[in-house]
Scaffold this active site. Structure first.
Site, PDB file in Angstrom:
ATOM      1  CG  ASP A  62      -1.846   1.146   1.304  1.00 40.76           C
ATOM      2  OD1 ASP A  62      -1.815   1.997   0.380  1.00 40.76           O
ATOM      3  OD2 ASP A  62      -2.623   1.222   2.275  1.00 40.76           O
ATOM      4  CG  ASN A  89       0.435   3.191 -13.626  1.00 40.77           C
ATOM      5  OD1 ASN A  89      -0.135   3.899 -14.464  1.00 40.77           O
ATOM      6  ND2 ASN A  89      -0.209   2.228 -12.967  1.00 40.77           N
ATOM      7  CE1 TYR A 158      -5.062  12.035 -10.555  1.00 38.82           C
ATOM      8  CE2 TYR A 158      -5.497  13.703 -12.218  1.00 38.82           C
ATOM      9  CZ  TYR A 158      -5.073  12.438 -11.880  1.00 38.82           C
ATOM     10  OH  TYR A 158      -4.641  11.577 -12.852  1.00 38.82           O
ATOM     11  CE  LYS A 162      -1.542  11.677 -11.274  1.00 38.84           C
ATOM     12  NZ  LYS A 162      -0.719  10.453 -11.354  1.00 38.84           N
TER      13      LYS A 162
HETATM   14  P1  NAD Z   1      -6.678   2.783 -12.171  1.00 36.18           P
HETATM   15  O1  NAD Z   1      -7.515   3.302 -11.058  1.00 36.18           O
HETATM   16  O2  NAD Z   1      -7.187   1.672 -13.001  1.00 36.18           O
HETATM   17  O3  NAD Z   1      -5.237   2.377 -11.658  1.00 36.18           O
HETATM   18  C1  NAD Z   1      -4.624   2.982 -10.570  1.00 36.18           C
HETATM   19  C2  NAD Z   1      -3.627   1.992 -10.001  1.00 36.18           C
HETATM   20  O4  NAD Z   1      -3.013   2.564  -8.857  1.00 36.18           O
HETATM   21  C3  NAD Z   1      -4.307   0.694  -9.559  1.00 36.18           C
HETATM   22  O5  NAD Z   1      -3.532  -0.412  -9.966  1.00 36.18           O
HETATM   23  C4  NAD Z   1      -4.327   0.830  -8.054  1.00 36.18           C
HETATM   24  O6  NAD Z   1      -4.279  -0.406  -7.364  1.00 36.18           O
HETATM   25  C5  NAD Z   1      -3.051   1.629  -7.809  1.00 36.18           C
HETATM   26  N1  NAD Z   1      -3.116   2.300  -6.520  1.00 36.18           N
HETATM   27  C6  NAD Z   1      -3.973   3.278  -6.137  1.00 36.18           C
HETATM   28  N2  NAD Z   1      -3.779   3.585  -4.836  1.00 36.18           N
HETATM   29  C7  NAD Z   1      -2.776   2.774  -4.393  1.00 36.18           C
HETATM   30  C8  NAD Z   1      -2.139   2.604  -3.143  1.00 36.18           C
HETATM   31  N3  NAD Z   1      -2.494   3.308  -2.053  1.00 36.18           N
HETATM   32  N4  NAD Z   1      -1.154   1.692  -3.046  1.00 36.18           N
HETATM   33  C9  NAD Z   1      -0.788   0.970  -4.116  1.00 36.18           C
HETATM   34  N5  NAD Z   1      -1.356   1.076  -5.322  1.00 36.18           N
HETATM   35  C10 NAD Z   1      -2.344   1.971  -5.456  1.00 36.18           C
HETATM   36  O7  NAD Z   1      -6.412   4.052 -13.069  1.00 36.18           O
HETATM   37  P2  NAD Z   1      -5.398   4.339 -14.273  1.00 36.18           P
HETATM   38  O8  NAD Z   1      -6.108   5.248 -15.182  1.00 36.18           O
HETATM   39  O9  NAD Z   1      -4.809   3.089 -14.817  1.00 36.18           O
HETATM   40  O10 NAD Z   1      -4.291   5.189 -13.504  1.00 36.18           O
HETATM   41  C11 NAD Z   1      -2.899   4.985 -13.642  1.00 36.18           C
HETATM   42  C12 NAD Z   1      -2.185   6.324 -13.558  1.00 36.18           C
HETATM   43  O11 NAD Z   1      -2.572   7.130 -14.662  1.00 36.18           O
HETATM   44  C13 NAD Z   1      -2.550   7.137 -12.301  1.00 36.18           C
HETATM   45  O12 NAD Z   1      -1.386   7.739 -11.779  1.00 36.18           O
HETATM   46  C14 NAD Z   1      -3.490   8.199 -12.842  1.00 36.18           C
HETATM   47  O13 NAD Z   1      -3.505   9.355 -12.043  1.00 36.18           O
HETATM   48  C15 NAD Z   1      -2.906   8.428 -14.214  1.00 36.18           C
HETATM   49  N6  NAD Z   1      -3.829   9.057 -15.160  1.00 36.18           N
HETATM   50  C16 NAD Z   1      -4.983   8.445 -15.517  1.00 36.18           C
HETATM   51  C17 NAD Z   1      -5.858   9.080 -16.407  1.00 36.18           C
HETATM   52  C18 NAD Z   1      -7.136   8.472 -16.852  1.00 36.18           C
HETATM   53  O14 NAD Z   1      -7.938   9.177 -17.496  1.00 36.18           O
HETATM   54  N7  NAD Z   1      -7.402   7.201 -16.575  1.00 36.18           N
HETATM   55  C19 NAD Z   1      -5.493  10.329 -16.923  1.00 36.18           C
HETATM   56  C20 NAD Z   1      -4.295  10.919 -16.515  1.00 36.18           C
HETATM   57  C21 NAD Z   1      -3.463  10.272 -15.651  1.00 36.18           C
END
Ligand code: NAD
Length: 252
Positions: A62, A89, A158, A162
């Site tokens: 975590d 990520n 957020y 970022k």
């Molecule tokens: P997602 O929610 O599917 O994945 C997020 C991942 O982070 C998951 O695997 C989750 O288990 C992990 N995570 C979250 N909190 C955690 C914690 N406390 N400890 C360990 N792991 C943790 O979403 P995603 O879209 O795949 O996001 C991946 C990255 O991309 C993130 O950093 C997100 O901010 C960024 N992002 C996503 C988008 C979008 O539109 N989906 C846009 C810009 C940036």
């Protein structure tokens, strides 16, 4: 063209969404990949089962917990005794309504900065000396369009996390390049993952796509492929840069 054979890569939050796409792209290019996951062992195992035998290793933890964050790095390092590429990520996208309950607002700011920024600084703090000792290493941070454009009224937490991640990436790139350490960021707009389910339910895919000149929200594979390219060493002199992946919805 992208060849990651011989590279050991750690992807945080690698079991789903953009992380899983990065794992697929990098394992497909020959990397040995450590898939970090928070709680969903089943999803991590299912992803590993898709990929060539022996090419992946699972590590749980975590990132909201500073002690667990250090254990994640140590567990990952123990697999092959080295890590060549760290992909930060994992992230969370929570609301913090400035007009809402103060305790909830503050808790959300604290959680978001912890997971999206401080945990990454902690992993980089461990990765950089490891890379420096070996004379090479790459960090790829998953930032966001919000880093530059800002976000909604109730998602400033957020955007701030970022934005901070971009400053962290640039600082590492500038100060650690002499040690062979490279640092990049990718900045996706909307990507079709569970993270944006809430927004899809609220606005609908069509309305979200209407704001994107390319006409659709990005597939996670576009981000995963970009990460694999940056990990390859084919663009070493681009260190410090951020690649936007947003269908031209925000052109800087
Ligand atoms: P997602 O929610 O599917 O994945 C997020 C991942 O982070 C998951 O695997 C989750 O288990 C992990 N995570 C979250 N909190 C955690 C914690 N406390 N400890 C360990 N792991 C943790 O979403 P995603 O879209 O795949 O996001 C991946 C990255 O991309 C993130 O950093 C997100 O901010 C960024 N992002 C996503 C988008 C979008 O539109 N989906 C846009 C810009 C940036």
């Amino acid at each position: 063209m992208i060849d990651l054979s011989g590279k050991v890569v750690l992807v945080t939050g690698g079991a789903r969404g953009i992380g899983a796409a990065a794992v697929r792209a990098m394992a497909g290019a020959g990397a040995e990949v450590i898939i970090h996951f928070a709680r969903n062992l089943e999803a991590a195992e299912a992803l590993a089962a898709e990929l060539p035998e022996g090419r992946t290793h699972l590590v749980a933890g975590d990132l909201a917990d500073p002690a667990a964050t250090e254990e994640i790095w140590n567990d990952a390092l123990a697999w092959k005794g080295r890590i060549d590429v760290l992909v930060n990520n994992a992230g969370i996208y929570e609301t913090a309504d400035p007009d809402g309950d103060f305790d909830a607002f503050l808790a959300s700011w604290d959680r978001t900065l912890r997971v999206n920024l401080t945990a990454i600084a902690q992993l980089c703090r461990l990765a950089v000396p490891h890379f420096r000792d070996r004379g090479a290493g790459t960090i790829i941070n998953v930032a966001s369009r919000s880093s530059f454009r800002g976000d909604d009224y109730d998602c400033m937490n957020y955007a701030a996390s970022k934005g901070g991640l971009i400053a962290l990436t640039r600082s590492i790139a500038r100060k650690c390049a002499p040690w062979g350490v490279l640092a990049y960021a990718v900045a996706p707009g909307f990507v079709a993952t569970e993270m944006v389910d809430r927004i899809i339910a609220q606005d609908g895919l069509d309305e979200m796509a209407a704001d994107i000149p390319l006409g659709e929200i990005a597939p996670a594979s576009d981000v995963g492929n970009t990460i694999a390219f940056l990990a390859s060493g084919l663009a070493r002199h681009a260190t410090g840069t951020t690649i936007d992946i947003n269908g031209a919805s925000y052109v800087r």
